[in-house]
Design an enzyme around this catalytic site. Structure first.
Site, PDB file in Angstrom:
ATOM      1  N   TYR A  66      32.730  45.162  41.356  1.00  0.00           N
ATOM      2  CA  TYR A  66      31.931  46.214  40.720  1.00  0.00           C
ATOM      3  C   TYR A  66      30.540  45.704  40.342  1.00  0.00           C
ATOM      4  O   TYR A  66      29.992  46.059  39.299  1.00  0.00           O
ATOM      5  CB  TYR A  66      32.638  46.740  39.469  1.00  0.00           C
ATOM      6  CG  TYR A  66      33.921  47.493  39.723  1.00  0.00           C
ATOM      7  CD1 TYR A  66      34.362  47.771  41.018  1.00  0.00           C
ATOM      8  CD2 TYR A  66      34.724  47.906  38.669  1.00  0.00           C
ATOM      9  CE1 TYR A  66      35.551  48.441  41.250  1.00  0.00           C
ATOM     10  CE2 TYR A  66      35.915  48.590  38.889  1.00  0.00           C
ATOM     11  CZ  TYR A  66      36.322  48.839  40.179  1.00  0.00           C
ATOM     12  OH  TYR A  66      37.512  49.511  40.401  1.00  0.00           O
ATOM     13  N   ASP A 121      38.531  49.258  32.753  1.00  0.00           N
ATOM     14  CA  ASP A 121      38.844  48.747  34.086  1.00  0.00           C
ATOM     15  C   ASP A 121      37.570  48.250  34.761  1.00  0.00           C
ATOM     16  O   ASP A 121      36.590  48.988  34.876  1.00  0.00           O
ATOM     17  CB  ASP A 121      39.481  49.863  34.923  1.00  0.00           C
ATOM     18  CG  ASP A 121      39.769  49.419  36.343  1.00  0.00           C
ATOM     19  OD1 ASP A 121      40.744  48.691  36.558  1.00  0.00           O
ATOM     20  OD2 ASP A 121      38.992  49.798  37.259  1.00  0.00           O
ATOM     21  N   THR A 140      34.589  51.255  35.220  1.00  0.00           N
ATOM     22  CA  THR A 140      33.219  50.817  34.965  1.00  0.00           C
ATOM     23  C   THR A 140      32.448  50.387  36.210  1.00  0.00           C
ATOM     24  O   THR A 140      31.484  49.633  36.113  1.00  0.00           O
ATOM     25  CB  THR A 140      33.210  49.668  33.946  1.00  0.00           C
ATOM     26  OG1 THR A 140      33.925  48.542  34.475  1.00  0.00           O
ATOM     27  CG2 THR A 140      33.844  50.102  32.629  1.00  0.00           C
TER      28      THR A 140
END
Length: 275
Positions: free
Chosen positions: A69, A64, A25
């Site tokens: 991120y 994940d 992600t």
């Protein structure tokens, strides 16, 4: 509809059972400093919800994410509201991403802070698997930073169910398996240097997740050869691999990946017996 519901695999001895494909992600939260061949636009909430719903319908239960991120964890906390029991959530510690730059901190204090912050962002009381987001100094990090010892404590406290390393070296991967529950390794048609870690995990009954299974979109093969099929034959054909994490925000790509993965796994089982 072809799905992965009946193809789940144990993640080593963690007690977790995961789909052979996991959804990465990073593209839900960050579009700077990412290593993809083409640019992309971060999907809005409607598009992200559609993608997550499709993934769940296809039988994907592994998701994940990471503090590095961007806003991925926070968005997942909102988007997965009311669905926690349907997902195995993987997050990480050690790498931060701020103002377009990454930096690393593997200290015990930051490790605990990071996990507690991820719990709040993800709106959950536990994270299924936490991986050390290595900067490449795998062995030094595991032996000297105290990060693994802190994760072990957090596991005893029930805040995480399992821990391991997302590393970059064979030595680090082997050490991660010896002292933890899981290793995430790079393994694809272009890079197979960490295969020894997967082999060792299979013999130890430890978990393996594969990152960059499609080489971040850079796989190039002969004309008319499907790079996804060739990649999944390699990765999912190894008995030590529990799941390959593929980051996509395209419903079309997700559908193709699931269809090909299911075909590859079933063909392998017919030829060689159940993995």
């Amino acid at each position: 509809m072809i799905t992965l519901h009946d193809l789940y695999r144990p993640l080593g001895s963690t007690g977790l059972t995961v789909s052979p494909l996991g959804l990465g992600t990073v593209k839900l939260g960050r579009d700077q400093g990412v290593k993809y061949p083409n640019g992309f636009t971060i999907p809005d909430d409607r598009e992200a919800l559609q993608l997550l719903s499709l993934a769940r319908d296809f039988g994907i239960n592994l998701i994940d994410t990471a503090p590095a991120y961007g806003h991925s964890e926070e968005r997942l906390g909102q988007l997965l509201k009311g669905q926690r029991e349907h997902w195995v959530i993987v997050s990480k510690v050690g790498e931060e991403f701020e103002a377009g730059q990454s930096y690393h901190d593997f200290s015990p204090a930051h490790t605990r802070l990071s996990v507690e912050r991820s719990l709040k962002r993800l709106r959950t009381d536990h994270i299924d698997l936490v991986l050390v987001h290595s900067d490449g100094r795998d062995v030094e990090i595991l032996e000297q930073s105290g990060v693994y010892e802190t994760l072990q404590t957090l596991k005893k406290e029930g805040l995480i169910r399992a821990f391991g390393l997302s590393g970059k070296t064979v030595a680090g991967g082997l050490l991660a398996l010896d002292q933890g529950d899981c290793a995430m390794v790079t393994y694809n048609l272009n890079e197979q240097g960490e295969k020894k870690v997967i082999d060792q995990a299979a013999s130890m009954g430890k978990g393996i997740l594969v990152k960059k299974a499609l080489a971040s979109g850079h796989i190039c093969l002969k004309p008319n050869e499907d790079p996804v099929e060739a990649s999944f034959k390699l990765v999912l054909g190894h008995p030590g691999v529990a799941s390959a994490i593929v980051g996509t925000i395209s419903p079309l790509h997700l559908s193709h990946n699931v269809r090909v993965a299911a075909h590859v796994i079933r063909s392998h089982e017919e030829a060689y017996g159940t993995l």
